[in-house]
Scaffold this active site. Sequence first.
Site, PDB file in Angstrom:
ATOM      1  N   LYS A  96      52.441 -81.965 -22.949  1.00 11.26           N
ATOM      2  CA  LYS A  96      51.537 -81.648 -21.787  1.00 11.26           C
ATOM      3  C   LYS A  96      50.321 -82.471 -21.808  1.00 11.26           C
ATOM      4  O   LYS A  96      49.791 -81.423 -22.024  1.00 11.26           O
ATOM      5  CB  LYS A  96      51.586 -80.039 -20.422  1.00 11.26           C
ATOM      6  CG  LYS A  96      51.337 -80.500 -19.940  1.00 11.26           C
ATOM      7  CD  LYS A  96      51.314 -79.130 -18.748  1.00 11.26           C
ATOM      8  CE  LYS A  96      49.794 -79.096 -17.626  1.00 11.26           C
ATOM      9  NZ  LYS A  96      49.577 -77.561 -16.899  1.00 11.26           N
ATOM     10  N   GLY A 157      44.669 -73.227 -10.441  1.00 11.52           N
ATOM     11  CA  GLY A 157      44.033 -71.850  -9.852  1.00 11.52           C
ATOM     12  C   GLY A 157      43.513 -71.839  -9.002  1.00 11.52           C
ATOM     13  O   GLY A 157      43.314 -70.454  -8.412  1.00 11.52           O
ATOM     14  N   ALA A 183      49.906 -77.613 -10.538  1.00 11.62           N
ATOM     15  CA  ALA A 183      48.538 -76.701 -10.559  1.00 11.62           C
ATOM     16  C   ALA A 183      48.477 -76.735  -8.525  1.00 11.62           C
ATOM     17  O   ALA A 183      48.580 -77.484  -8.027  1.00 11.62           O
ATOM     18  CB  ALA A 183      47.629 -77.603 -10.501  1.00 11.62           C
ATOM     19  N   GLY A 184      47.638 -75.345  -8.994  1.00 14.75           N
ATOM     20  CA  GLY A 184      48.360 -75.441  -7.424  1.00 14.75           C
ATOM     21  C   GLY A 184      48.208 -74.648  -6.526  1.00 14.75           C
ATOM     22  O   GLY A 184      48.862 -73.847  -4.855  1.00 14.75           O
ATOM     23  N   ASN A 205      51.806 -70.795 -12.768  1.00 16.72           N
ATOM     24  CA  ASN A 205      51.240 -70.262 -13.646  1.00 16.72           C
ATOM     25  C   ASN A 205      50.167 -68.902 -12.884  1.00 16.72           C
ATOM     26  O   ASN A 205      50.902 -68.093 -12.562  1.00 16.72           O
ATOM     27  CB  ASN A 205      50.692 -70.695 -14.785  1.00 16.72           C
ATOM     28  CG  ASN A 205      50.201 -69.712 -16.051  1.00 16.72           C
ATOM     29  OD1 ASN A 205      50.163 -68.450 -15.983  1.00 16.72           O
ATOM     30  ND2 ASN A 205      48.732 -70.692 -16.457  1.00 16.72           N
ATOM     31  N   THR A 206      49.160 -69.761 -12.429  1.00 20.93           N
ATOM     32  CA  THR A 206      48.239 -68.240 -11.462  1.00 20.93           C
ATOM     33  C   THR A 206      49.212 -67.582 -10.853  1.00 20.93           C
ATOM     34  O   THR A 206      48.421 -65.954 -10.860  1.00 20.93           O
ATOM     35  CB  THR A 206      47.230 -69.560 -11.431  1.00 20.93           C
ATOM     36  OG1 THR A 206      46.751 -70.031 -11.849  1.00 20.93           O
ATOM     37  CG2 THR A 206      46.049 -68.373 -10.414  1.00 20.93           C
TER      38      THR A 206
END
Lengths: 258, 367
Positions: A96, A157, A183-184, A205-206
């Site tokens: 990635k 994040g 993301a997000g 992830n986050t």
Amino acid sequence: MDKLIIGGVELRSRLFVGTGKFANDNIIPAVIENSQAQVITMALRRVDIGAKQENVMDYIPQECILLPNTSGARNAEEAVRIARLAKAMGCGNWVKIEVISDNKYLLPDNQETVKATEILAKEGFVVLPYISPDLMTAKRLVDAGAAAVMPLGSPIGTNRGLRTKELLQIIIDEIDIPVVVDAGIGKPSEAAEAMEMGASAVLVNTAIATSADPVKMAQAFALAVKAGRIARIAKLGPESHYAQPSSPLTGFLNRGAL
Amino acid sequence: MSFYDYYSGYKDIDVYEFFKTLTDCDIQSIINKNNINEYEFLALLSPRAENFLEQIAQKAHQLSLQHFGRTIQLFTPMYVANHCVNKCAYCSFNAENKITRKAMTMEEVDQEARAISATGLKHILFLTGESRTKSSVAYICEVAQVLKKYFDSISIEIYPLTVEEYEQVAAAGVDGFCMYQEVYNEEIYDRVHLAGPKKDYRFRLEAPDRACQAKMRSASIGALLGLYDWRSEAFATGLHAYYLRNTYSDVEIAIGVPRIRPHVGVFDEVGVVSDESLVQIMLAYRLLLPNSGITVTTRESRDFRDNLIPLGVTKMSAGVTTEVGGHTSSNSTDSQFEIADSRSVSEMKQAILNHGYQPVFKNWMAV
């Protein structure tokens, strides 16, 4: 059949998960199991082969596809070097590309990302570039040989959801290679929403790692991604901005026909 | 333009006059904002903001979780030389202090590095005093090349260099820069730096600019809290980090929050910075710079450090000695200052895990 093929591999899950930010890496196997994810991303900068202390790689099951990311790279050159290092360290040939030279908003540098993708795709890497959602960049990445594109839903994040929705939809509609929203995404409902829009997969992830119960949250995301994909295939009913009244204002026009 | 020019637009602000204009309502609305500016940051350092400490802590915790997750990066300092030509009133390495002086040989650096590396640490910060003859730039480069065999990330805390010199040490393997201005108030700076090249306030103040221009990957700055009014000093430090973050957006900026510790020396006009004030400073930094690093060293006590973990600390030192050669202890020297938390790397690792956080040993590699 509803297949997702990236880099010649037919993937069994449309949820990719990340391994950063966990309070303890020993929870990762349970998170992966409950997310049913097959593609697992980790920052190569964190990987410590032969570590005296713990190594995140020890917690990723063998059968998963590793997606090392180039987190920390500030330009194409550094991203290329990190990718080659990942391969040399035995992380496979998926990568990635993450090039960030802006430490305030942590937004990716699309131009450098295209450059790195061109080089690495030629070297035989399966390249998944992380980008700000921009159609022309996505097209250039297709030409450069990217295996998929990974546009962001909102800054990394932030857990703020699909703030770039309009732009994501354009990329999904116009680009022929898989689009993985990365993301997000902060809630399972937002993952479902991305899938309903036609995304091929999402990376989370986050939202999982910083939840009070990451294992349960992983399961919730697995269900949401499946639900969103099924809804996409079933085709959503048309949206209307007005209610459909049972006594329409123009009903009298048809009365004569009765 | 450098930080010196940028700071000249702020340094004459009477912070206590500014504090008088603040209302509770102001503080509340600042806490609720997503991005705060430099004056809102200053407001968070006010006496009035003390009444909102818990709320600010909640916000700082949430921002830290968002950007760093539950992780704490570990590192240790390694003192390689303590020869020093400066006379700093607060420092044990002061040229006039009669202490054992030493610059490690490369064999000793190798031994020390091996001992530290055996603890599992991958990030090292190496330090020297200021002596362009005993710890020259060439010496710094040699040390970096030895350390490269053992560590994935090498930072320096040495005397200020020129851009070209920072480029030289970067080429030798150094990726991180650390330098504390000690005190931003120029008058106090002149008073506590009695003699030596360190008297040049501006050359030191602009060192982070030069390190960033030389493409260091990370830059850590800070004030030695206690040398002057902490609210003014924290304001200057925050401005400095804010300026660096905005000017050199590809460099990771971190802030240290060192409080002055007992030392061999003469300066005794130390102001007290309470635990509560230190927390207030740290939280204000976090709200101004949500994704910048915050470092807490073993100058702070074990219990206090543990309690800071959820408040936004991102880096902690472990297994610390401030003596040259202290990690192999055979020929070690006098220490720079007394440490307050003497836990080993494995004890720190366990303490962090006990607090529900992950100790991170490796977060970079040379590419």
